[in-house]
Design a protein around this motif. Sequence first.
Motif, PDB file in Angstrom:
ATOM      1  N   ALA A 174      56.939  38.123  23.591  1.00 38.27           N
ATOM      2  CA  ALA A 174      56.821  39.186  24.591  1.00 38.27           C
ATOM      3  C   ALA A 174      56.728  38.596  26.000  1.00 38.27           C
ATOM      4  O   ALA A 174      57.328  39.133  26.943  1.00 38.27           O
ATOM      5  CB  ALA A 174      55.600  40.053  24.295  1.00 38.27           C
ATOM      6  N   ALA A 175      56.007  37.486  26.140  1.00 36.74           N
ATOM      7  CA  ALA A 175      55.890  36.840  27.444  1.00 36.74           C
ATOM      8  C   ALA A 175      57.242  36.332  27.926  1.00 36.74           C
ATOM      9  O   ALA A 175      57.582  36.446  29.115  1.00 36.74           O
ATOM     10  CB  ALA A 175      54.880  35.701  27.372  1.00 36.74           C
ATOM     11  N   ALA A 176      58.035  35.761  27.004  1.00 40.47           N
ATOM     12  CA  ALA A 176      59.369  35.280  27.374  1.00 40.47           C
ATOM     13  C   ALA A 176      60.248  36.431  27.845  1.00 40.47           C
ATOM     14  O   ALA A 176      60.991  36.304  28.832  1.00 40.47           O
ATOM     15  CB  ALA A 176      60.016  34.561  26.191  1.00 40.47           C
ATOM     16  N   VAL A 177      60.163  37.558  27.162  1.00 41.92           N
ATOM     17  CA  VAL A 177      60.945  38.732  27.563  1.00 41.92           C
ATOM     18  C   VAL A 177      60.491  39.218  28.939  1.00 41.92           C
ATOM     19  O   VAL A 177      61.309  39.547  29.805  1.00 41.92           O
ATOM     20  CB  VAL A 177      60.822  39.843  26.509  1.00 41.92           C
ATOM     21  N   ASP A 178      59.181  39.258  29.147  1.00 37.88           N
ATOM     22  CA  ASP A 178      58.653  39.692  30.447  1.00 37.88           C
ATOM     23  C   ASP A 178      59.129  38.783  31.575  1.00 37.88           C
ATOM     24  O   ASP A 178      59.247  39.216  32.731  1.00 37.88           O
ATOM     25  CB  ASP A 178      57.130  39.725  30.416  1.00 37.88           C
ATOM     26  N   GLU A 179      59.400  37.515  31.255  1.00 40.66           N
ATOM     27  CA  GLU A 179      59.897  36.565  32.248  1.00 40.66           C
ATOM     28  C   GLU A 179      61.408  36.638  32.420  1.00 40.66           C
ATOM     29  O   GLU A 179      61.997  35.865  33.177  1.00 40.66           O
ATOM     30  CB  GLU A 179      59.475  35.149  31.853  1.00 40.66           C
ATOM     31  N   GLY A 180      62.042  37.568  31.700  1.00 42.70           N
ATOM     32  CA  GLY A 180      63.471  37.784  31.862  1.00 42.70           C
ATOM     33  C   GLY A 180      64.351  36.940  30.966  1.00 42.70           C
ATOM     34  O   GLY A 180      65.560  36.841  31.218  1.00 42.70           O
TER      35      GLY A 180
END
Length: 247
Positions: free
Chosen positions: A94-100
């Motif tokens: 989820a953090a990777a997705v939030d970072e684009g």
Amino acid sequence: MRRQEFRLDWTYDRLCGFDLETTSTDPQTARIVTGSAVQHGGGRPTSPRTWVSDLGGAEIPPEATRIHGFTTEAARSAGRPAAEVVEEITAALAAAVDEGRPLVIMNASYDLTVLDREARRYGVTPLMDRVSPAVLDPYVLDKRVRQYRRGGRTLADLCRHYVVPLDGAHTSEVDATAACELVRKMGRRYRVLASMSPAQLHREQVAWAREQNESLRAYFARTPGKEGWARDVRLEWPLLPLVEPVR
């Protein structure tokens, strides 16, 4: 003189590869043995993170051990509580997705479904309830750009075809890293892929995967001895919907 500007496509960006090694080929009931999230590319060093689960009381059958090398005893000894592992993997993605960052997942409908069912099993908020990732799946992409290519389409097959190193296959970190390198090579070889954003590619893959699986289902249905296999072919991608309570 005005400087000419060049647009770099997503094949030059940071990607997040994801892979699981599990107890079973059935994504509805499989348990996570190991999982890796690998931050790859973008002009920065590769940064892998790997988890080992204690299985939450489950066992690893011999046929799974032969693939990834983990026995039940080894996983329970080296692993951390399964619920913590599932939460940390889900949070990292989820953090990777939030970072684009796009998530690169070979045969995504398997790994994402396993992670989803494990999350529900342990009361963890599932990934798709947290974020809406752009997923790049080497399997679906290769079937689209090279529909009639001879040879298999396992990760090892694709790595041979696209000349991507795969030393230590069936370890989650190696497989996740190889998947990232695969989609980069695909994007640079087939510019139709790189011309789309990851979000656009995700939407296209939903349709492509359905077409591919409909074709496979029809093939099984008309092939003597394989008719029963047709009903097991699912059309959804990248996550199989939940149809019954998780066991």
